[in-house]
Write a protein that holds these residues in place. Structure first.
Motif, PDB file in Angstrom:
ATOM      1  N   GLU A  48       0.818  -1.213   0.000  1.00 51.33           N
ATOM      2  CA  GLU A  48       0.000   0.000   0.000  1.00 51.33           C
ATOM      3  C   GLU A  48       0.854   1.265   0.000  1.00 51.33           C
ATOM      4  O   GLU A  48       0.479   2.272  -0.595  1.00 51.33           O
ATOM      5  CB  GLU A  48      -0.962   0.002   1.182  1.00 51.33           C
ATOM      6  CG  GLU A  48      -2.072  -1.023   1.050  1.00 51.33           C
ATOM      7  CD  GLU A  48      -2.911  -0.827  -0.201  1.00 51.33           C
ATOM      8  OE1 GLU A  48      -3.341   0.309  -0.477  1.00 51.33           O
ATOM      9  OE2 GLU A  48      -3.121  -1.820  -0.922  1.00 51.33           O
ATOM     10  N   GLY A  49       2.014   1.205   0.644  1.00 44.76           N
ATOM     11  CA  GLY A  49       2.929   2.347   0.616  1.00 44.76           C
ATOM     12  C   GLY A  49       3.415   2.640  -0.791  1.00 44.76           C
ATOM     13  O   GLY A  49       3.448   3.794  -1.231  1.00 44.76           O
ATOM     14  N   TYR A  50       3.793   1.590  -1.519  1.00 43.75           N
ATOM     15  CA  TYR A  50       4.211   1.774  -2.911  1.00 43.75           C
ATOM     16  C   TYR A  50       3.040   2.252  -3.757  1.00 43.75           C
ATOM     17  O   TYR A  50       3.189   3.124  -4.615  1.00 43.75           O
ATOM     18  CB  TYR A  50       4.797   0.485  -3.496  1.00 43.75           C
ATOM     19  CG  TYR A  50       6.256   0.321  -3.167  1.00 43.75           C
ATOM     20  CD1 TYR A  50       7.233   0.987  -3.897  1.00 43.75           C
ATOM     21  CD2 TYR A  50       6.660  -0.482  -2.117  1.00 43.75           C
ATOM     22  CE1 TYR A  50       8.559   0.863  -3.597  1.00 43.75           C
ATOM     23  CE2 TYR A  50       8.001  -0.624  -1.800  1.00 43.75           C
ATOM     24  CZ  TYR A  50       8.944   0.054  -2.536  1.00 43.75           C
ATOM     25  OH  TYR A  50      10.271  -0.068  -2.228  1.00 43.75           O
ATOM     26  N   ARG A  51       1.850   1.691  -3.529  1.00 45.59           N
ATOM     27  CA  ARG A  51       0.674   2.086  -4.314  1.00 45.59           C
ATOM     28  C   ARG A  51       0.370   3.565  -4.110  1.00 45.59           C
ATOM     29  O   ARG A  51       0.075   4.287  -5.060  1.00 45.59           O
ATOM     30  CB  ARG A  51      -0.547   1.243  -3.924  1.00 45.59           C
ATOM     31  CG  ARG A  51      -1.753   1.483  -4.824  1.00 45.59           C
ATOM     32  CD  ARG A  51      -2.980   0.718  -4.342  1.00 45.59           C
ATOM     33  NE  ARG A  51      -3.461   1.170  -3.052  1.00 45.59           N
ATOM     34  CZ  ARG A  51      -4.122   2.317  -2.839  1.00 45.59           C
ATOM     35  NH1 ARG A  51      -4.353   3.134  -3.830  1.00 45.59           N
ATOM     36  NH2 ARG A  51      -4.525   2.637  -1.629  1.00 45.59           N
ATOM     37  N   ALA A  52       0.487   4.053  -2.887  1.00 48.98           N
ATOM     38  CA  ALA A  52       0.187   5.453  -2.586  1.00 48.98           C
ATOM     39  C   ALA A  52       1.258   6.401  -3.118  1.00 48.98           C
ATOM     40  O   ALA A  52       0.955   7.493  -3.598  1.00 48.98           O
ATOM     41  CB  ALA A  52       0.024   5.642  -1.080  1.00 48.98           C
ATOM     42  N   ASN A  53       2.522   5.997  -3.004  1.00 47.11           N
ATOM     43  CA  ASN A  53       3.620   6.893  -3.365  1.00 47.11           C
ATOM     44  C   ASN A  53       4.085   6.769  -4.803  1.00 47.11           C
ATOM     45  O   ASN A  53       4.688   7.703  -5.338  1.00 47.11           O
ATOM     46  CB  ASN A  53       4.802   6.653  -2.426  1.00 47.11           C
ATOM     47  CG  ASN A  53       4.492   7.132  -1.033  1.00 47.11           C
ATOM     48  OD1 ASN A  53       4.130   8.278  -0.843  1.00 47.11           O
ATOM     49  ND2 ASN A  53       4.602   6.244  -0.069  1.00 47.11           N
ATOM     50  N   LEU A  54       3.859   5.617  -5.425  1.00 44.83           N
ATOM     51  CA  LEU A  54       4.284   5.391  -6.809  1.00 44.83           C
ATOM     52  C   LEU A  54       3.132   4.751  -7.577  1.00 44.83           C
ATOM     53  O   LEU A  54       3.170   3.557  -7.883  1.00 44.83           O
ATOM     54  CB  LEU A  54       5.508   4.473  -6.854  1.00 44.83           C
ATOM     55  CG  LEU A  54       6.777   5.005  -6.215  1.00 44.83           C
ATOM     56  CD1 LEU A  54       7.814   3.892  -6.098  1.00 44.83           C
ATOM     57  CD2 LEU A  54       7.326   6.159  -7.014  1.00 44.83           C
ATOM     58  N   PRO A  55       2.120   5.523  -7.897  1.00 43.01           N
ATOM     59  CA  PRO A  55       0.979   4.929  -8.601  1.00 43.01           C
ATOM     60  C   PRO A  55       1.391   4.397  -9.979  1.00 43.01           C
ATOM     61  O   PRO A  55       2.352   4.875 -10.580  1.00 43.01           O
ATOM     62  CB  PRO A  55      -0.010   6.091  -8.736  1.00 43.01           C
ATOM     63  CG  PRO A  55       0.804   7.324  -8.561  1.00 43.01           C
ATOM     64  CD  PRO A  55       1.971   6.957  -7.705  1.00 43.01           C
TER      65      PRO A  55
END
Length: 136
Positions: free
Chosen positions: A12-19
């Motif tokens: 989720e961190g990657y999804r939020a920061n690197l869509p």
């Protein structure tokens, strides 16, 4: 989110920061590298700064445990080195993350949260090598 685990937080961190960015093209593009263990995250893939044509892959263990992963390249690999952040071979760093090259696959063992940078040297005379668009 209730009941979330560390892997969920990482994803989720990657999804939020690197869509995800999508671009129309002639067809799908295969990834340059793939990793078998979901605990191991590929942080970056790039060409070596010295413009040698080598491919640098930085990865880390994300769940706080030990992991053994197979890193598969979509190109032929002649050699692999564990390198420091300046992309230089470092025997001390290599001793902490021993790797074994088998064809286009690199087996690597990681400890909890360990970051490893691999330098993959493509085989051949340059044909089929990844390129940055600059003349050597």
């Amino acid at each position: 989110m209730c009941g979330a685990e560390i892997a969920d937080a990482v994803r989720e961190g990657y999804r939020a920061n690197l869509p995800v960015r999508r671009h129309l093209g002639a067809g799908p593009v295969a990834p340059l590298v793939e990793v078998t263990d979901p605990a191991v995250v590929v942080e970056s893939v790039k060409l070596a700064d010295d413009r040698s044509g080598d491919v640098v892959v930085r990865l880390y263990e994300s769940l706080g445990g030990r992991a053994r992963a197979r890193v598969s390249a979509s190109f032929d690999v002649a050699a692999v080195d564990v390198v420091d952040l300046l992309e230089r071979r470092d025997d001390e760093v290599a001793a902490l993350a021993p790797v074994v090259l088998d064809g286009n696959t690199v087996d690597v063992a990681l400890t909890a949260f360990q970051v490893v940078t691999l330098r993959l040297r493509p085989t051949g005379d340059g044909a089929g090598r990844p390129t940055d668009g600059f003349a050597a």
